[in-house]
Scaffold this active site. Structure first.
Site, PDB file in Angstrom:
ATOM      1  N   PRO A 154      14.505  55.227  46.145  1.00  0.00           N
ATOM      2  CA  PRO A 154      13.870  54.977  47.446  1.00  0.00           C
ATOM      3  C   PRO A 154      12.518  55.687  47.557  1.00  0.00           C
ATOM      4  O   PRO A 154      12.084  56.383  46.643  1.00  0.00           O
ATOM      5  CB  PRO A 154      14.870  55.582  48.415  1.00  0.00           C
ATOM      6  CG  PRO A 154      15.393  56.777  47.677  1.00  0.00           C
ATOM      7  CD  PRO A 154      15.392  56.421  46.209  1.00  0.00           C
ATOM      8  N   TRP A 155      11.902  55.564  48.732  1.00  0.00           N
ATOM      9  CA  TRP A 155      10.540  56.084  48.915  1.00  0.00           C
ATOM     10  C   TRP A 155      10.476  57.449  49.581  1.00  0.00           C
ATOM     11  O   TRP A 155       9.400  58.012  49.729  1.00  0.00           O
ATOM     12  CB  TRP A 155       9.702  55.105  49.758  1.00  0.00           C
ATOM     13  CG  TRP A 155      10.382  54.572  50.987  1.00  0.00           C
ATOM     14  CD1 TRP A 155      10.896  53.319  51.151  1.00  0.00           C
ATOM     15  CD2 TRP A 155      10.649  55.269  52.211  1.00  0.00           C
ATOM     16  NE1 TRP A 155      11.467  53.195  52.394  1.00  0.00           N
ATOM     17  CE2 TRP A 155      11.334  54.378  53.071  1.00  0.00           C
ATOM     18  CE3 TRP A 155      10.396  56.561  52.678  1.00  0.00           C
ATOM     19  CZ2 TRP A 155      11.764  54.725  54.356  1.00  0.00           C
ATOM     20  CZ3 TRP A 155      10.821  56.914  53.955  1.00  0.00           C
ATOM     21  CH2 TRP A 155      11.493  56.004  54.779  1.00  0.00           C
ATOM     22  N   LYS A 179      13.399  51.650  38.525  1.00  0.00           N
ATOM     23  CA  LYS A 179      12.485  50.934  39.418  1.00  0.00           C
ATOM     24  C   LYS A 179      12.352  51.730  40.715  1.00  0.00           C
ATOM     25  O   LYS A 179      13.259  51.761  41.539  1.00  0.00           O
ATOM     26  CB  LYS A 179      13.008  49.530  39.756  1.00  0.00           C
ATOM     27  CG  LYS A 179      11.938  48.684  40.439  1.00  0.00           C
ATOM     28  CD  LYS A 179      12.469  47.599  41.324  1.00  0.00           C
ATOM     29  CE  LYS A 179      12.862  48.050  42.683  1.00  0.00           C
ATOM     30  NZ  LYS A 179      11.772  48.605  43.532  1.00  0.00           N
ATOM     31  N   PRO A 180      11.192  52.382  40.890  1.00  0.00           N
ATOM     32  CA  PRO A 180      10.994  53.100  42.155  1.00  0.00           C
ATOM     33  C   PRO A 180      10.699  52.132  43.292  1.00  0.00           C
ATOM     34  O   PRO A 180      10.446  50.946  43.056  1.00  0.00           O
ATOM     35  CB  PRO A 180       9.777  53.989  41.870  1.00  0.00           C
ATOM     36  CG  PRO A 180       9.077  53.371  40.713  1.00  0.00           C
ATOM     37  CD  PRO A 180      10.065  52.528  39.954  1.00  0.00           C
ATOM     38  N   GLU A 182       8.701  50.074  45.990  1.00  0.00           N
ATOM     39  CA  GLU A 182       7.357  49.480  45.915  1.00  0.00           C
ATOM     40  C   GLU A 182       6.320  50.375  46.583  1.00  0.00           C
ATOM     41  O   GLU A 182       5.190  50.506  46.114  1.00  0.00           O
ATOM     42  CB  GLU A 182       7.279  48.137  46.652  1.00  0.00           C
ATOM     43  CG  GLU A 182       8.206  47.046  46.248  1.00  0.00           C
ATOM     44  CD  GLU A 182       9.596  47.152  46.848  1.00  0.00           C
ATOM     45  OE1 GLU A 182      10.181  48.245  46.849  1.00  0.00           O
ATOM     46  OE2 GLU A 182      10.128  46.124  47.276  1.00  0.00           O
ATOM     47  N   SER A 233      19.324  52.423  50.963  1.00  0.00           N
ATOM     48  CA  SER A 233      20.092  52.142  52.179  1.00  0.00           C
ATOM     49  C   SER A 233      21.463  51.550  51.829  1.00  0.00           C
ATOM     50  O   SER A 233      21.661  50.980  50.745  1.00  0.00           O
ATOM     51  CB  SER A 233      19.321  51.156  53.040  1.00  0.00           C
ATOM     52  OG  SER A 233      19.157  49.943  52.339  1.00  0.00           O
ATOM     53  N   ALA A 235      22.828  48.953  53.175  1.00  0.00           N
ATOM     54  CA  ALA A 235      22.771  47.487  53.108  1.00  0.00           C
ATOM     55  C   ALA A 235      22.357  47.027  51.704  1.00  0.00           C
ATOM     56  O   ALA A 235      23.005  46.155  51.110  1.00  0.00           O
ATOM     57  CB  ALA A 235      21.780  46.963  54.144  1.00  0.00           C
ATOM     58  N   GLU A 254      24.124  56.173  45.987  1.00  0.00           N
ATOM     59  CA  GLU A 254      23.785  57.230  46.956  1.00  0.00           C
ATOM     60  C   GLU A 254      23.121  56.535  48.132  1.00  0.00           C
ATOM     61  O   GLU A 254      21.986  56.076  48.017  1.00  0.00           O
ATOM     62  CB  GLU A 254      22.812  58.237  46.331  1.00  0.00           C
ATOM     63  CG  GLU A 254      23.349  59.000  45.140  1.00  0.00           C
ATOM     64  CD  GLU A 254      24.387  60.038  45.517  1.00  0.00           C
ATOM     65  OE1 GLU A 254      24.682  60.206  46.717  1.00  0.00           O
ATOM     66  OE2 GLU A 254      24.929  60.662  44.596  1.00  0.00           O
ATOM     67  N   CYS A 288      17.953  61.725  53.852  1.00  0.00           N
ATOM     68  CA  CYS A 288      19.290  61.159  54.072  1.00  0.00           C
ATOM     69  C   CYS A 288      20.270  62.195  54.602  1.00  0.00           C
ATOM     70  O   CYS A 288      21.295  61.838  55.169  1.00  0.00           O
ATOM     71  CB  CYS A 288      19.788  60.532  52.782  1.00  0.00           C
ATOM     72  SG  CYS A 288      19.615  61.631  51.390  1.00  0.00           S
ATOM     73  N   GLU A 393      21.109  54.579  61.296  1.00  0.00           N
ATOM     74  CA  GLU A 393      20.223  55.480  60.561  1.00  0.00           C
ATOM     75  C   GLU A 393      18.780  55.208  60.992  1.00  0.00           C
ATOM     76  O   GLU A 393      18.204  54.176  60.647  1.00  0.00           O
ATOM     77  CB  GLU A 393      20.386  55.264  59.058  1.00  0.00           C
ATOM     78  CG  GLU A 393      19.740  56.374  58.271  1.00  0.00           C
ATOM     79  CD  GLU A 393      19.874  56.196  56.761  1.00  0.00           C
ATOM     80  OE1 GLU A 393      19.951  55.064  56.281  1.00  0.00           O
ATOM     81  OE2 GLU A 393      19.870  57.235  56.069  1.00  0.00           O
TER      82      GLU A 393
HETATM   83  P1  NAD Z   1      16.035  50.578  50.522  1.00  0.00           P
HETATM   84  O1  NAD Z   1      17.496  50.377  50.383  1.00  0.00           O
HETATM   85  O2  NAD Z   1      15.278  49.666  51.384  1.00  0.00           O
HETATM   86  O3  NAD Z   1      15.329  50.493  49.100  1.00  0.00           O
HETATM   87  C1  NAD Z   1      15.751  51.307  48.031  1.00  0.00           C
HETATM   88  C2  NAD Z   1      15.332  50.679  46.736  1.00  0.00           C
HETATM   89  O4  NAD Z   1      16.034  49.444  46.578  1.00  0.00           O
HETATM   90  C3  NAD Z   1      13.835  50.338  46.614  1.00  0.00           C
HETATM   91  O5  NAD Z   1      13.421  50.647  45.311  1.00  0.00           O
HETATM   92  C4  NAD Z   1      13.816  48.839  46.833  1.00  0.00           C
HETATM   93  O6  NAD Z   1      12.740  48.200  46.184  1.00  0.00           O
HETATM   94  C5  NAD Z   1      15.120  48.424  46.187  1.00  0.00           C
HETATM   95  N1  NAD Z   1      15.662  47.131  46.642  1.00  0.00           N
HETATM   96  C6  NAD Z   1      15.489  46.525  47.834  1.00  0.00           C
HETATM   97  N2  NAD Z   1      16.162  45.355  47.862  1.00  0.00           N
HETATM   98  C7  NAD Z   1      16.764  45.224  46.653  1.00  0.00           C
HETATM   99  C8  NAD Z   1      17.618  44.243  46.073  1.00  0.00           C
HETATM  100  N3  NAD Z   1      17.960  43.139  46.737  1.00  0.00           N
HETATM  101  N4  NAD Z   1      18.076  44.446  44.829  1.00  0.00           N
HETATM  102  C9  NAD Z   1      17.740  45.553  44.133  1.00  0.00           C
HETATM  103  N5  NAD Z   1      16.930  46.526  44.623  1.00  0.00           N
HETATM  104  C10 NAD Z   1      16.455  46.368  45.871  1.00  0.00           C
HETATM  105  O7  NAD Z   1      15.863  52.108  50.937  1.00  0.00           O
HETATM  106  P2  NAD Z   1      14.519  52.857  51.293  1.00  0.00           P
HETATM  107  O8  NAD Z   1      14.100  52.334  52.629  1.00  0.00           O
HETATM  108  O9  NAD Z   1      13.590  52.830  50.141  1.00  0.00           O
HETATM  109  O10 NAD Z   1      15.028  54.377  51.410  1.00  0.00           O
HETATM  110  C11 NAD Z   1      15.636  54.878  52.527  1.00  0.00           C
HETATM  111  C12 NAD Z   1      17.152  54.831  52.369  1.00  0.00           C
HETATM  112  O11 NAD Z   1      17.549  55.598  51.235  1.00  0.00           O
HETATM  113  C13 NAD Z   1      17.868  55.465  53.534  1.00  0.00           C
HETATM  114  O12 NAD Z   1      18.962  54.667  53.881  1.00  0.00           O
HETATM  115  C14 NAD Z   1      18.354  56.805  52.975  1.00  0.00           C
HETATM  116  O13 NAD Z   1      19.462  57.347  53.616  1.00  0.00           O
HETATM  117  C15 NAD Z   1      18.637  56.442  51.563  1.00  0.00           C
HETATM  118  N6  NAD Z   1      18.662  57.654  50.729  1.00  0.00           N
HETATM  119  C16 NAD Z   1      19.873  58.132  50.311  1.00  0.00           C
HETATM  120  C17 NAD Z   1      19.934  59.271  49.536  1.00  0.00           C
HETATM  121  C18 NAD Z   1      21.256  59.810  49.067  1.00  0.00           C
HETATM  122  O14 NAD Z   1      21.251  60.698  48.234  1.00  0.00           O
HETATM  123  N7  NAD Z   1      22.375  59.325  49.563  1.00  0.00           N
HETATM  124  C19 NAD Z   1      18.755  59.920  49.160  1.00  0.00           C
HETATM  125  C20 NAD Z   1      17.533  59.403  49.593  1.00  0.00           C
HETATM  126  C21 NAD Z   1      17.504  58.254  50.373  1.00  0.00           C
END
Ligand code: NAD
Length: 505
Positions: A154-155, A179-180, A182, A233, A235, A254, A288, A393
């Site tokens: 995630p970012w 893949k980080p 975007e 996330s 979802a 996670e 998170c 969240e």
């Molecule tokens: P996000 O779920 O929107 O995106 C995370 C990653 O998934 C990104 O790299 C994104 O490009 C990728 N992604 C998006 N759609 C995808 C798909 N259909 N298939 C495969 N990859 C896909 O999350 P975010 O907005 O980048 O980060 C915030 C979220 O991360 C929050 O929900 C936060 O709680 C969670 N988080 C959890 C932890 C933990 O340790 N539990 C740590 C940090 C962040």
């Protein structure tokens, strides 16, 4: 070596920086003022395939390297990261908007420490003692790498999340394609360049910059990827798990959090107030494990709300490059609007916005906050337990405070969301703290503090916050598989147990 070679291309494949072959360009934006930090060409499915091929090619040599060899490489990596600490902090702040003091004092040193930890952990893979458990055989276990790991991060802490995914995977002998997000690919690319600089063989660590729906889904579904580790996330985590199931990949998820912060009536009020402010505002609340729901026992409730409101008003919003700035912008304008939407709907539904709630206009340093994705620290009271602002969240600088009467009620409310990543209990009573740490369903429960993490201890969720552990020796369990090897020690042709299938004793 200049690690910021992402200007030349935004894919790190087989030890080389290459330009993506996709036709989509993406602007990495500084959310403090909307300026462009870098423009990258996103990866196409063909780039993902090339990265997976590179990881596959590197696997035999890396998985057979001695633990000592892998440990040495990780030790060198810790040194390269330390040499470039300032550069990492600068780029991390530019792409996320987080205050430079957080990048400099938390993200970067945390990543270096994590790298040093995994250099040691690589030599400490553990298992059950070999032995003659049946009497007629010698059994032992081999702990083996899983193969090519596909990781998605995630970012919010781009550098730390890249490190949390890459380090245990390669310490255990796997190779990886990461893949980080975007929005924030740059320090992950720098981390991959640092791996190359440290002499980690080409193809062991690959980073592709791509969109979730295209590059992400292609990586997760790739038949040559044996394991998927995902942080993001809930979802998207569900979607990733669904795709990984089709090819029976191991998954490590996670996911989101909504951490409760439970203050009992014997707590040190000043400590709880300071703790709540720091734990709710860290990384602008885009953490998170951030404190998001404070439940305060009735006798301390009013004083707690007043104390947090006072400190929130003193927090310095401003240019994240300024070392005095406490709070920078959120990661993007879209995310700022999303956070503001939560606050507006809470207000509309009858909750009280005690302080904050807006975007602010002028920073402590005179900076124009209207140019960036800023959101003021926001304290909300009077929300219903089942309302969106308590259950969902928000991932912003927003704390909701609710009162409770009995200890049972406080603990019940703390557990009353789908999430279970982290929590804290504030009390001076040892029995109350023992009960809280037992009863709260979360992967981490702090007592009289909230946020600190350490490389030696596991991080991971319960419930909808996912499963599997990052950091610590436990994460090596995620990235290894255990093989039972069993030798016959009798050297007889007709073994005693055969009688259960044919013949007599
Ligand atoms: P996000 O779920 O929107 O995106 C995370 C990653 O998934 C990104 O790299 C994104 O490009 C990728 N992604 C998006 N759609 C995808 C798909 N259909 N298939 C495969 N990859 C896909 O999350 P975010 O907005 O980048 O980060 C915030 C979220 O991360 C929050 O929900 C936060 O709680 C969670 N988080 C959890 C932890 C933990 O340790 N539990 C740590 C940090 C962040």
């Amino acid at each position: 070596m200049d690690l910021t070679s992402f200007s030349a291309g935004a894919q790190h494949i087989a030890g080389r920086v290459v330009t993506g072959s996709g036709d989509e360009r993406f602007r990495v934006v500084n959310p403090a003022d909307g300026s462009t930090v870098e423009e990258v060409v996103l990866a196409s499915p063909a780039d993902v395939d090339a990265a997976v091929d590179a990881a596959r090619a590197a696997l035999p040599e890396w998985s057979r390297a001695t633990p000592g060899t892998r440990a040495e490489a990780l030790g060198r990596l810790a040194g390269v990261l330390a040499d470039h600490a300032e550069e990492f902090a600068r780029v991390e702040t530019a792409q996320t908007g987080k205050p430079i003091k957080l990048s400099t004092e938390f993200d970067v040193p945390g990543t270096i420490d994590n790298t040093a930890f995994f250099a040691g952990a690589a030599r400490n893979l553990e298992g059950k003692a070999a032995g003659e458990y049946s009497g007629d055989h010698t059994s032992y276990v081999r702990r083996e790498a899983i193969g090519v790991v596909g990781s998605i991060s995630p970012w919010n802490y781009p550098l730390q999340m890249a490190a949390w995914k890459i380090l245990p995977a390669i310490a255990a002998g796997n190779t990886i394609v990461l893949k980080p997000a975007e929005l924030t690919p740059l320090t992950s690319l720098m981390f991959a360049a640092a791996c190359t600089e440290a002499g980690i063989p080409d193809g062991v660590v690959n980073v592709i910059t791509g969109a979730g729906r295209t590059a992400g889904e292609h990586l997760v579904s790739h038949p040559a990827v044996s394991m998927v580790s995902f942080t993001g996330s809930t979802a998207v985590g569900k979607r990733v798990a669904e795709l990984a199931t089709a090819t029976v990949k191991r998954t490590h998820l996670e996911l989101g959090g909504k951490a409760p912060f439970v203050v009992f009536d014997d707590a040190d009020l000043e400590a709880a107030v300071h703790g709540a402010v720091a734990a709710s505002l860290i990384n602008s609340g885009q953490d998170c494990t951030a404190a998001t729901r404070a439940y305060v026992q009735r006798p301390l409730y009013d004083a707690f709300v007043a104390g947090v409101a006072d400190l929130y008003a003193a927090v310095r919003l401003g240019d994240p490059r300024n070392p005095q700035t406490d709070l920078g912008p959120l990661v993007s304008f879209a995310h700022r609007d999303r956070v503001a939407g939560f606050v507006e709907r809470a207000r509309r539904d009858g909750a009280t916005v005690v302080t904050g709630g807006g975007t602010g206009t002028k920073g402590h340093d005179g900076s124009d906050l209207t140019l960036g994705a800023y959101h003021q620290p926001t304290l909300i009271t009077g929300a219903a337990q089942d309302s969106e602002v308590v259950q969902g969240e928000i991932f912003g600088p927003v704390l909701v405070v609710l009162p409770f009467d009995s200890d049972e009620e406080g603990l019940r409310l703390a557990n009353d969301t789908p999430y279970g990543l982290a929590a804290s209990a504030w009390t001076r009573d040892v029995h109350r703290s023992l009960r809280a740490t037992r009863e709260i369903a979360a992967g981490c429960v702090w007592v009289n503090d909230h946020i600190p993490i350490i490389s030696e201890m596991p991080h991971g969720g319960y419930k909808a916050s996912g499963y599997g552990k990052d950091m610590s020796q436990y994460s090596l369990d995620e990235y290894t598989q255990v093989k039972h090897v069993m030798y016959d020690t009798t050297a007889v042709a007709r073994k005693d147990w055969h009688r259960t299938i044919f013949g007599d004793r």
